[in-house]
Write a protein that holds these residues in place. Structure first.
Motif, PDB file in Angstrom:
ATOM      1  N   ASP A   1      32.794  79.241  54.758  1.00  0.00           N
ATOM      2  CA  ASP A   1      31.877  78.302  54.615  1.00  0.00           C
ATOM      3  C   ASP A   1      30.615  79.000  55.024  1.00  0.00           C
ATOM      4  O   ASP A   1      30.099  79.443  55.850  1.00  0.00           O
ATOM      5  CB  ASP A   1      31.954  77.227  54.977  1.00  0.00           C
ATOM      6  CG  ASP A   1      31.276  76.352  54.883  1.00  0.00           C
ATOM      7  OD1 ASP A   1      31.617  75.040  53.510  1.00  0.00           O
ATOM      8  OD2 ASP A   1      29.928  76.263  55.096  1.00  0.00           O
ATOM      9  N   LEU A   2      29.962  79.149  54.306  1.00  0.00           N
ATOM     10  CA  LEU A   2      27.939  79.776  54.454  1.00  0.00           C
ATOM     11  C   LEU A   2      27.367  78.083  55.532  1.00  0.00           C
ATOM     12  O   LEU A   2      27.166  79.695  56.339  1.00  0.00           O
ATOM     13  CB  LEU A   2      27.461  79.451  52.963  1.00  0.00           C
ATOM     14  CG  LEU A   2      26.262  80.697  52.858  1.00  0.00           C
ATOM     15  CD1 LEU A   2      26.608  81.955  53.244  1.00  0.00           C
ATOM     16  CD2 LEU A   2      25.359  80.049  51.858  1.00  0.00           C
ATOM     17  N   VAL A   3      27.748  77.362  55.900  1.00  0.00           N
ATOM     18  CA  VAL A   3      26.983  76.823  56.610  1.00  0.00           C
ATOM     19  C   VAL A   3      27.077  77.013  58.019  1.00  0.00           C
ATOM     20  O   VAL A   3      27.213  77.576  59.015  1.00  0.00           O
ATOM     21  CB  VAL A   3      26.913  75.249  55.954  1.00  0.00           C
ATOM     22  CG1 VAL A   3      26.575  74.220  57.339  1.00  0.00           C
ATOM     23  CG2 VAL A   3      25.668  74.533  54.789  1.00  0.00           C
ATOM     24  N   LEU A   4      29.112  77.010  57.611  1.00  0.00           N
ATOM     25  CA  LEU A   4      29.657  77.196  59.383  1.00  0.00           C
ATOM     26  C   LEU A   4      29.317  78.654  59.994  1.00  0.00           C
ATOM     27  O   LEU A   4      29.199  78.785  61.030  1.00  0.00           O
ATOM     28  CB  LEU A   4      31.325  76.594  58.921  1.00  0.00           C
ATOM     29  CG  LEU A   4      31.772  75.943  58.904  1.00  0.00           C
ATOM     30  CD1 LEU A   4      33.268  75.505  58.553  1.00  0.00           C
ATOM     31  CD2 LEU A   4      31.153  75.134  60.125  1.00  0.00           C
ATOM     32  N   PHE A   5      29.275  79.467  59.110  1.00  0.00           N
ATOM     33  CA  PHE A   5      28.702  81.025  59.056  1.00  0.00           C
ATOM     34  C   PHE A   5      28.076  81.394  59.718  1.00  0.00           C
ATOM     35  O   PHE A   5      27.363  81.679  60.946  1.00  0.00           O
ATOM     36  CB  PHE A   5      28.724  81.999  57.681  1.00  0.00           C
ATOM     37  CG  PHE A   5      28.285  83.289  57.682  1.00  0.00           C
ATOM     38  CD1 PHE A   5      29.019  84.017  58.616  1.00  0.00           C
ATOM     39  CD2 PHE A   5      26.652  83.720  58.166  1.00  0.00           C
ATOM     40  CE1 PHE A   5      28.632  85.567  58.339  1.00  0.00           C
ATOM     41  CE2 PHE A   5      25.934  84.653  58.173  1.00  0.00           C
ATOM     42  CZ  PHE A   5      27.138  85.927  58.378  1.00  0.00           C
ATOM     43  N   TYR A   6      26.123  80.410  59.041  1.00  0.00           N
ATOM     44  CA  TYR A   6      24.871  80.800  59.787  1.00  0.00           C
ATOM     45  C   TYR A   6      24.822  80.170  61.441  1.00  0.00           C
ATOM     46  O   TYR A   6      24.116  80.661  61.892  1.00  0.00           O
ATOM     47  CB  TYR A   6      24.353  79.548  58.776  1.00  0.00           C
ATOM     48  CG  TYR A   6      22.710  79.423  59.431  1.00  0.00           C
ATOM     49  CD1 TYR A   6      21.961  80.455  59.224  1.00  0.00           C
ATOM     50  CD2 TYR A   6      22.311  78.400  60.114  1.00  0.00           C
ATOM     51  CE1 TYR A   6      20.870  80.570  59.843  1.00  0.00           C
ATOM     52  CE2 TYR A   6      21.027  78.081  61.181  1.00  0.00           C
ATOM     53  CZ  TYR A   6      20.458  78.838  60.551  1.00  0.00           C
ATOM     54  OH  TYR A   6      18.604  79.303  60.988  1.00  0.00           O
TER      55      TYR A   6
ATOM     56  N   PHE B   1      27.516  79.372  62.947  1.00  0.00           N
ATOM     57  CA  PHE B   1      28.204  80.227  64.277  1.00  0.00           C
ATOM     58  C   PHE B   1      27.067  81.624  64.627  1.00  0.00           C
ATOM     59  O   PHE B   1      27.634  82.799  65.459  1.00  0.00           O
ATOM     60  CB  PHE B   1      29.908  80.225  63.966  1.00  0.00           C
ATOM     61  CG  PHE B   1      30.272  79.184  64.658  1.00  0.00           C
ATOM     62  CD1 PHE B   1      30.876  78.960  65.795  1.00  0.00           C
ATOM     63  CD2 PHE B   1      30.603  78.680  63.122  1.00  0.00           C
ATOM     64  CE1 PHE B   1      31.699  77.818  66.135  1.00  0.00           C
ATOM     65  CE2 PHE B   1      31.790  77.185  63.829  1.00  0.00           C
ATOM     66  CZ  PHE B   1      31.970  76.767  64.920  1.00  0.00           C
ATOM     67  N   PHE B   2      26.663  82.648  63.369  1.00  0.00           N
ATOM     68  CA  PHE B   2      26.008  83.178  63.395  1.00  0.00           C
ATOM     69  C   PHE B   2      24.697  82.903  64.511  1.00  0.00           C
ATOM     70  O   PHE B   2      24.170  83.776  65.457  1.00  0.00           O
ATOM     71  CB  PHE B   2      25.541  83.246  61.444  1.00  0.00           C
ATOM     72  CG  PHE B   2      24.742  84.800  61.745  1.00  0.00           C
ATOM     73  CD1 PHE B   2      24.888  85.974  61.557  1.00  0.00           C
ATOM     74  CD2 PHE B   2      23.150  84.516  61.451  1.00  0.00           C
ATOM     75  CE1 PHE B   2      24.349  87.099  62.116  1.00  0.00           C
ATOM     76  CE2 PHE B   2      22.317  85.889  62.155  1.00  0.00           C
ATOM     77  CZ  PHE B   2      22.707  86.769  60.898  1.00  0.00           C
TER      78      PHE B   2
END
Length: 243
Positions: free
Chosen positions: A49-54, A56-57
């Motif tokens: 998921d793009l938001v979760l990636f962001y 935790f990024f």
């Protein structure tokens, strides 16, 4: 992603084992910071998921900030920690805006669904730049590479190892994972820009590395050079270069 997961789970135990006789101050908190860092990095590599990636990024910054600022080995460790935190955080603000635009257009942040979506050419150019500035700060590329020599030199040795071994790779991983497949037109359009910046960075940081006498600084500048060489391979846009 599996290669990065294996790399992370291999390097973190080595860093912790090598720190037991070196870190004399708050060893338990140091270990917790490293385990948290590993947890966040692994989620970055496996999340869909793009938001979760962001989320935790960006979360990776917190334990690394503590590792440099608290357990750093030299006088300017707090300054170096702030350098690392601010450079990489501000670079990611544009990525957050790009993610919002993607969500408003597609109605989803599921990565597998986004790979089937299409964006107009002008929209691709805008979104690609948003993602690129964030990943470029993490790689790092010229002119936002200044934080790396500072962070490398001031971090404890195990912190320098995880920084060079895993954290720098997150930027290039993000480009492979998102920029290339989601925005193919923009990737081709901006390839000359990437080549120019990377070629300049390889020459400049290699010459700077030759002038250094501190081994950590040599590794830091050569890390910038080799990561930019990796980006040149990545933007060759063929299977050999990407591999």
């Amino acid at each position: 992603s599996i290669f990065f997961v294996i790399l992370t789970t291999l390097i973190v135990p080595i860093c912790l084992i090598s720190s037991f006789n070196v870190i004399s101050f708050r060893l338990k908190e140091f270990t917790i910071s490293f385990i948290l860092l590993e947890f966040f990095v692994l989620i970055v590599f496996v999340v869909l998921d793009l938001v979760l990636f962001y989320v935790f990024f960006e979360s990776v910054l917190l334990p690394m900030f503590a590792i440099i600022g608290i357990w750093g080995s030299r006088q300017r460790k707090v300054r170096a920690a702030y350098f690392f935190f601010l450079y990489t955080l501000f670079g990611s603000v544009l990525m957050l805006l790009a993610i919002l635009i993607v969500y408003f257009q597609t109605g989803s942040t599921d990565i597998q669904l986004l790979f089937t979506s299409e964006f107009s050419e002008s929209r691709q150019l805008l979104l690609w730049l948003g993602f690129f500035f964030s990943f470029a700060a993490k790689v790092p590329m010229l002119p936002v590479h200044i934080w790396l020599p500072e962070a490398h030199v001031e971090a404890p040795t195990s912190g320098s190892v995880i920084l060079a071994g895993v954290l720098l790779k997150i930027g290039s991983y993000g480009l492979i994972r998102f920029s290339l497949p989601l925005f193919p037109y923009a990737t081709v359009y901006f390839t000359p820009l990437v080549y120019s910046l990377c070629s300049l960075a390889v020459i400049y940081t290699s010459l700077t590395a030759i002038r250094q006498s501190d081994i950590k600084r040599i590794i830091a500048y050569s890390s910038v050079a080799h990561m930019n060489l990796i980006l040149i391979g990545l933007f060759s846009l063929n299977s050999q270069g990407i591999e």
